[in-house]
Design an enzyme around this catalytic site. Sequence first.
Site, PDB file in Angstrom:
ATOM      1  N   GLY A  19      23.011 -12.010  15.847  1.00 48.10           N
ATOM      2  CA  GLY A  19      21.970 -11.291  16.145  1.00 48.10           C
ATOM      3  C   GLY A  19      21.045 -11.470  14.768  1.00 48.10           C
ATOM      4  O   GLY A  19      20.065 -10.572  14.374  1.00 48.10           O
ATOM      5  N   GLY A  20      21.226 -12.417  14.013  1.00 48.96           N
ATOM      6  CA  GLY A  20      20.428 -12.777  12.855  1.00 48.96           C
ATOM      7  C   GLY A  20      19.334 -13.423  12.669  1.00 48.96           C
ATOM      8  O   GLY A  20      18.736 -13.902  11.826  1.00 48.96           O
ATOM      9  N   SER A  21      18.855 -13.736  13.913  1.00 51.72           N
ATOM     10  CA  SER A  21      17.351 -14.722  14.148  1.00 51.72           C
ATOM     11  C   SER A  21      16.303 -13.725  13.857  1.00 51.72           C
ATOM     12  O   SER A  21      15.049 -14.411  13.720  1.00 51.72           O
ATOM     13  CB  SER A  21      17.592 -15.293  15.302  1.00 51.72           C
ATOM     14  OG  SER A  21      17.517 -14.357  16.532  1.00 51.72           O
ATOM     15  N   VAL A  69      25.320 -13.448  23.340  1.00 54.05           N
ATOM     16  CA  VAL A  69      26.505 -12.664  23.265  1.00 54.05           C
ATOM     17  C   VAL A  69      26.857 -11.826  24.597  1.00 54.05           C
ATOM     18  O   VAL A  69      27.827 -11.119  24.420  1.00 54.05           O
ATOM     19  CB  VAL A  69      26.344 -11.772  22.058  1.00 54.05           C
ATOM     20  CG1 VAL A  69      26.184 -12.609  20.774  1.00 54.05           C
ATOM     21  CG2 VAL A  69      25.131 -10.916  22.030  1.00 54.05           C
ATOM     22  N   SER A 141      22.726   2.725  15.511  1.00 57.49           N
ATOM     23  CA  SER A 141      21.546   3.285  15.455  1.00 57.49           C
ATOM     24  C   SER A 141      21.671   4.706  15.407  1.00 57.49           C
ATOM     25  O   SER A 141      22.694   5.435  15.641  1.00 57.49           O
ATOM     26  CB  SER A 141      20.896   3.020  16.851  1.00 57.49           C
ATOM     27  OG  SER A 141      19.837   3.678  17.161  1.00 57.49           O
ATOM     28  N   TYR A 154      21.026   2.230  26.456  1.00 56.68           N
ATOM     29  CA  TYR A 154      20.514   2.065  24.831  1.00 56.68           C
ATOM     30  C   TYR A 154      21.391   3.291  24.180  1.00 56.68           C
ATOM     31  O   TYR A 154      22.230   2.873  23.301  1.00 56.68           O
ATOM     32  CB  TYR A 154      19.378   2.122  24.502  1.00 56.68           C
ATOM     33  CG  TYR A 154      19.071   1.671  22.898  1.00 56.68           C
ATOM     34  CD1 TYR A 154      18.939   0.594  22.775  1.00 56.68           C
ATOM     35  CD2 TYR A 154      18.969   2.875  22.129  1.00 56.68           C
ATOM     36  CE1 TYR A 154      18.784   0.149  21.251  1.00 56.68           C
ATOM     37  CE2 TYR A 154      18.755   2.405  20.689  1.00 56.68           C
ATOM     38  CZ  TYR A 154      18.725   1.159  20.212  1.00 56.68           C
ATOM     39  OH  TYR A 154      18.517   0.922  18.952  1.00 56.68           O
ATOM     40  N   ALA A 156      23.767   4.969  25.304  1.00 57.20           N
ATOM     41  CA  ALA A 156      25.284   4.744  25.638  1.00 57.20           C
ATOM     42  C   ALA A 156      26.058   4.026  24.707  1.00 57.20           C
ATOM     43  O   ALA A 156      27.171   3.761  24.225  1.00 57.20           O
ATOM     44  CB  ALA A 156      25.798   4.831  27.073  1.00 57.20           C
ATOM     45  N   LYS A 158      25.002   2.586  21.806  1.00 51.14           N
ATOM     46  CA  LYS A 158      24.935   2.743  20.527  1.00 51.14           C
ATOM     47  C   LYS A 158      25.988   3.832  19.841  1.00 51.14           C
ATOM     48  O   LYS A 158      26.485   3.871  19.217  1.00 51.14           O
ATOM     49  CB  LYS A 158      23.545   3.189  20.088  1.00 51.14           C
ATOM     50  CG  LYS A 158      22.477   1.959  20.022  1.00 51.14           C
ATOM     51  CD  LYS A 158      22.879   0.763  19.207  1.00 51.14           C
ATOM     52  CE  LYS A 158      22.092  -0.402  19.280  1.00 51.14           C
ATOM     53  NZ  LYS A 158      22.209  -1.427  18.260  1.00 51.14           N
TER      54      LYS A 158
END
Length: 331
Positions: A19-21, A69, A141, A154, A156, A158
């Site tokens: 997720g580094g883009s 992913v 988060s 989201y 659940a 995190k």
Amino acid sequence: MTTPPDLLDFSGRRVLVVGGSSGIGNGIARAFLARGARVHVWGTRPGAADDANEPGSQLDGLHYTQVDVADTARIAAVPLGFDRLDVLVQAQGTVLYDRQECETAGFERVLAVNRTSLMACAARCHAALKAAVGAMVVVSSAAAFHSTRGNPAYNASKTGAFGLTRALAEAWASDGIRVNGIAPGLVETKLTRITTAHPKRLDAALRRIPLGRLGTPQDMAHVALFLASPMGKVRKDISAVKAAMLRLLHDIVARALHPHGSVGVSQEMPFAGLVNRAFQMGLADGPTAVHKATVARQLLRGYQPSGSLFPACRRPTPARAAREKFKAVLG
């Protein structure tokens, strides 16, 4: 006089940021690159040149691979291109709005990216991390610790990410792999534009932030650098330690002050006040149950239960009975 080593020098180290883009992941990837690391990035765009002008997305100097992913089979099959991995950062994430997460398809999509892929990526890289005696950093988060109206998936996912971080921190410690988590609050990225690009929502959010500003990907990158560096070796699973302490406080207060395990709101000292006092007193980092119990005793010293502590629909426990329950809980 000997010059002390730069503990944030990652020269010769290999780092993978899932997720580094863009967003927080891109900020972290670029921070490691600036510190000398060879940085690999997984993202969903077809190539590094796609969406190159998107704000918060700079891929020059990074080794990019397209990996969705949400597809665990793709994760298992993707060639790593290395046998040793010093740092794995998992910063992948998605969110759906307009109540899409309340539908099964949307709910499952968000969980696939935000939760299931964490385990799939961790398993894919485990051998390489073990070979390098490396470190993994999971970006979760602050939503793991409070509800997010309209985004059940989201929330659940995190919460699940936080639990997975704790579990892998213990499971992989014997392999020499350090696992830590970062739980950001509101950070300005493309995922938060629904708030940051809306003046009224942004103003309301900023009023709830003591510093009066949004977080930035660079803020998160500084934390990731620390956790992946030799300085991060002195503490295991920092976020889990703090959250475990807060959960213990919640359990103690709930059991001591209310027979149904619910703590209401008090003008004298809302529960949030107890949490804030923990950090103000410098007592939030104790890793042991004994230390946590000591924290709880100090926080609740002089904290007398009263009728205002409970919701109107509940019958409060008398003060004396509450104190006895508190003693019984702590032993």
